[in-house]
Scaffold this active site. Structure first.
Site, short mmCIF file in Angstrom:
data_model
loop_
_atom_site.label_atom_id
_atom_site.label_comp_id
_atom_site.label_asym_id
_atom_site.label_seq_id
_atom_site.Cartn_x
_atom_site.Cartn_y
_atom_site.Cartn_z
N GLY A 22 0.83 -1.29 0.00
CA GLY A 22 -0.10 -0.04 -0.04
C GLY A 22 0.92 1.41 0.08
O GLY A 22 1.94 1.15 0.12
N GLY A 78 2.68 3.59 1.45
CA GLY A 78 3.07 4.02 2.66
C GLY A 78 3.45 5.33 3.05
O GLY A 78 3.50 5.68 4.30
N ARG A 79 3.69 6.11 2.00
CA ARG A 79 4.18 7.32 2.09
C ARG A 79 3.88 8.25 1.08
O ARG A 79 4.10 9.37 0.78
CB ARG A 79 5.81 7.39 1.93
CG ARG A 79 6.32 6.83 0.78
CD ARG A 79 7.84 6.68 0.61
NE ARG A 79 8.43 6.15 -0.42
CZ ARG A 79 9.61 5.92 -0.54
NH1 ARG A 79 10.53 6.74 -0.12
NH2 ARG A 79 10.05 4.95 -1.59
N LYS A 104 4.42 11.99 -3.38
CA LYS A 104 5.42 10.93 -2.69
C LYS A 104 6.19 11.41 -1.81
O LYS A 104 6.91 12.19 -2.02
CB LYS A 104 5.97 10.42 -3.82
CG LYS A 104 6.78 8.91 -3.45
CD LYS A 104 7.21 8.17 -4.75
CE LYS A 104 8.08 7.01 -4.49
NZ LYS A 104 8.55 6.24 -5.65
N ARG A 164 3.74 13.73 -8.47
CA ARG A 164 3.85 12.64 -9.59
C ARG A 164 2.49 12.84 -10.47
O ARG A 164 1.56 12.85 -9.77
CB ARG A 164 4.27 11.40 -9.09
CG ARG A 164 4.32 10.26 -9.95
CD ARG A 164 4.92 9.08 -9.58
NE ARG A 164 4.07 8.04 -8.68
CZ ARG A 164 4.37 7.22 -8.09
NH1 ARG A 164 5.60 6.64 -8.04
NH2 ARG A 164 3.46 6.27 -7.33
N ARG A 179 -1.96 -0.97 -9.71
CA ARG A 179 -0.71 -1.62 -9.91
C ARG A 179 -1.09 -3.14 -10.13
O ARG A 179 -2.36 -3.25 -9.79
CB ARG A 179 0.23 -1.65 -8.81
CG ARG A 179 0.80 -0.12 -8.54
CD ARG A 179 0.60 0.14 -6.83
NE ARG A 179 0.80 1.31 -6.64
CZ ARG A 179 2.14 1.95 -6.30
NH1 ARG A 179 3.11 1.08 -6.32
NH2 ARG A 179 2.09 3.15 -6.14
N ASP A 213 4.33 -4.95 -7.49
CA ASP A 213 3.51 -3.63 -6.79
C ASP A 213 4.15 -2.35 -7.80
O ASP A 213 3.62 -1.33 -7.55
CB ASP A 213 3.66 -3.44 -5.39
CG ASP A 213 5.03 -3.53 -5.08
OD1 ASP A 213 5.67 -4.52 -5.28
OD2 ASP A 213 5.46 -2.59 -4.35
P1 AMP Z 1 8.99 1.18 -3.00
O1 AMP Z 1 10.18 0.42 -2.79
O2 AMP Z 1 9.21 2.48 -3.06
O3 AMP Z 1 8.23 0.48 -4.42
O4 AMP Z 1 8.18 0.76 -1.80
C1 AMP Z 1 7.72 -0.63 -1.37
C2 AMP Z 1 6.75 -0.25 -0.35
O5 AMP Z 1 7.44 0.19 0.89
C3 AMP Z 1 5.58 0.49 -0.50
O6 AMP Z 1 4.38 -0.13 0.12
C4 AMP Z 1 6.01 1.86 -0.08
O7 AMP Z 1 4.66 2.75 0.04
C5 AMP Z 1 6.37 1.28 1.02
N1 AMP Z 1 7.64 2.44 1.76
C6 AMP Z 1 8.89 2.65 0.89
N2 AMP Z 1 9.72 3.49 1.72
C7 AMP Z 1 8.56 3.84 2.61
C8 AMP Z 1 8.95 4.92 3.64
N3 AMP Z 1 9.80 5.71 4.10
N4 AMP Z 1 7.85 5.24 4.45
C9 AMP Z 1 6.63 4.47 4.46
N5 AMP Z 1 6.58 3.58 3.38
C10 AMP Z 1 7.45 3.48 2.68
MG MG Z 2 6.65 0.85 -5.32
#
Ligand code: AMP
Ligand code: MG
Length: 505
Positions: A101, A103-104, A124, A187, A194, A263
């Site tokens: 989901g 997360g940020r 983001k 973005r 996804r 994802d």
């Molecule tokens: P990504 O590697 O950016 O595709 O992220 C993979 C998952 O980790 C997704 O669910 C992101 O929302 C979550 N995520 C990555 N970095 C962070 C962060 N600093 N804070 C919260 N969620 C994160």
């Molecule tokens: Mg991602």
């Protein structure tokens, strides 16, 4: 002056006038968490992209208003937007992760243009959501600049991608491998859905939600097939088609995504979620830009097969809507389709039209030659364009073993002769598809270092301008932005070849 333009050109809007549709909200609370961005202190503009503003019909002058950084840092909520974090899951490095989901990130909503195009606006790095899993909800300035320029470079190459309207810096240190400056990326994407969005509902055993999501995707992105009796099968076919197109484009551009988890695969076949990606300097199918990818799962040469695997995972989620054998039949179409598209793209790169077995051998030999000699991938094709053109010296002399090259060039010449192509026409055609400039990682690193260490964002802007049109010199613009084309088009220095990046890079 600015005001006058805004009044006369009614298509260009102020920020407050962005017309938001929030269709995703109508899917209901199972699909997202409603949440406002966390306000930040003292946000500042790192880089604004007027091309992306034009895309969503915002007046470029809006970027100099204080409201711009307030709205896009999330400190104020844009009128009409309904921010939400989407739920999804996905396969990461081949292993299912049931709960991912946003997360940020937050989707603010989408804006529909008079031509029917729709762009979603997403922030983001704007604070932790319910899906943050203990992470801080922030993004580094470094990774935001990487995604900002990655998207623009990809767009310049004519490959479907998310775009970036701006990077907004926030005065907050966040902790990765070391303390880092934080930022927010604004973005734009045609979709933020996804493969993993479908997987979430499939693996939590809610077929009715899979259907609702499929209906939503059909209505939003594939309205021409939305009323067909076999629409879910056709949906799968469309996703396969656009993914195959995307992969053929990546492979020929030499783009390594780095984290092809399900994802990070967009349902519309758009380059999505730029992490530790790279545009290759040299052709090496074993190269992976992601430092954590120790087994090379997402290496350059693996990407087409990984896309196939990911499509399989997406297809499985449709099992309640499409008979298994039909899903299987559709999936089997991917490989031949991808091969055809790749051959067509290679044909264009070499300006050859007859794509028979001879051509396949020629293209295969070329890749082997490039791999073995480690010649600069991008510059090779530009030099090849000059081959046999009157008054143009072909600068191959110092590159690799001459005899191999001569053998290959003789073969190339035979295939060109079959088609009786005029060398000057060929040169023009080739230079229209083979870029002169690419987003070399060392150039990107230089821009990031300058931004982080000196607070100087001019190199970010310069690269953005340069890569808007990577196929030709634009002397006036280059003079304005102090771009020396020879510097930006030269081979990557050996010391910077094939560097790997971490996921937080
Ligand atoms: P990504 O590697 O950016 O595709 O992220 C993979 C998952 O980790 C997704 O669910 C992101 O929302 C979550 N995520 C990555 N970095 C962070 C962060 N600093 N804070 C919260 N969620 C994160
Ligand atoms: Mg991602």
């Amino acid at each position: 002056m600015r005001g006058t333009i805004a009044i006369h050109d009614r298509t260009q809007k102020t920020l407050e006038q962005i017309p938001f549709d929030n269709t995703f909200v109508k899917l209901g609370a199972d699909f997202f968490q409603s949440k406002s961005p966390d306000p930040v202190t003292d946000p500042y503009l790192v880089d604004f992209n007027p091309e992306a503003a034009r895309l969503i019909q915002i007046h470029p002058g809006e970027s100099s208003r204080e409201a711009f950084v307030q709205f896009f840092s999330g400190s104020q909520v844009l009128p009409g937007s309904e921010p939400l974090a989407m739920v999804y899951s996905g396969h990461q490095f081949g292993v299912y992760n049931p709960r991912l989901g946003d997360g940020r990130g937050l989707l603010l909503g989408e804006t529909r243009l008079p031509n029917g195009e729709t762009w979603e606006i997403h922030l983001k790095g704007c604070g932790p959501t319910r899906f943050a899993r203990g992470f801080d909800g922030r993004a580094t300035l470094r990774s935001s600049i990487r995604e900002h320029l990655g998207g623009e470079a990809m767009h310049g190459l004519g490959i479907p991608t998310t775009r970036s309207l701006a990077v907004i810096g926030i005065r907050e240190l966040i902790y990765r491998e070391r303390p880092e400056l934080a930022a927010i990326l604004v973005r734009l994407s045609d979709s933020h859905i996804r493969f993993g969005s479908f997987e979430y509902f499939h693996y939590t055993n809610r077929p009715e939600k899979v259907r609702e999501l499929a209906d939503y995707v059909l209505a939003r992105h594939f309205p021409d097939i939305a009323d067909e009796p076999d629409r879910y099968r056709l949906l799968f076919r469309r996703v396969i088609l656009s993914t195959a197109h995307l992969l053929a484009a990546w492979q020929t551009a030499g783009f390594v995504h780095g984290v092809m988890n399900t994802d990070n695969m967009s349902i519309t076949g758009t380059t999505f979620d730029y992490g530790p990606y790279a545009f290759i300097d040299r052709y090496n199918p074993h190269f992976t830009s992601n430092h954590s990818d120790t087994h090379g799962r997402y290496a350059l040469g693996q990407q087409p097969e990984i896309a196939h695997w990911n499509l399989g995972k997406f297809g499985e989620t449709l099992i309640g809507l499409v008979p298994a054998e039909h899903l299987q039949q559709e999936l089997e179409g991917y490989q031949p389709l991808f091969n055809r598209l790749l051959r067509e793209r290679m044909g264009k790169k070499l300006a050859i039209q007859v794509l028979d077995e001879e051509f396949t051998t020629l293209a295969g030999n070329l890749l082997r030659y490039l791999y073995e000699t480690r010649i600069d991938y991008t510059n090779f094709f530009r030099r090849l364009a000059d081959y046999q053109v009157d008054n143009r010296e072909t600068r191959f002399e110092s590159q690799g073993q001459k005899s191999d090259l001569e053998t290959w060039l003789a073969h190339y010449q035979r295939l060109l002769d079959r088609e009786d192509t005029d060398p000057e026409d060929r040169r023009k055609e080739m230079n229209r598809v083979n870029p002169k400039f690419i987003l070399r990682n060392y150039l990107l690193e230089g821009a990031i270092t300058k931004a982080i260490q000196e607070g100087d964002f001019s190199e970010v802007e310069r690269l953005r301008i340069l890569l808007q049109d990577p196929f030709r010199d634009r002397p006036e613009i280059f003079a304005q932005y102090k771009i020396d084309p020879d510097v930006y088009a030269s081979d990557t220095p050996d010391a910077f070849i094939e560097h790997q990046l971490s996921c937080s890079a």
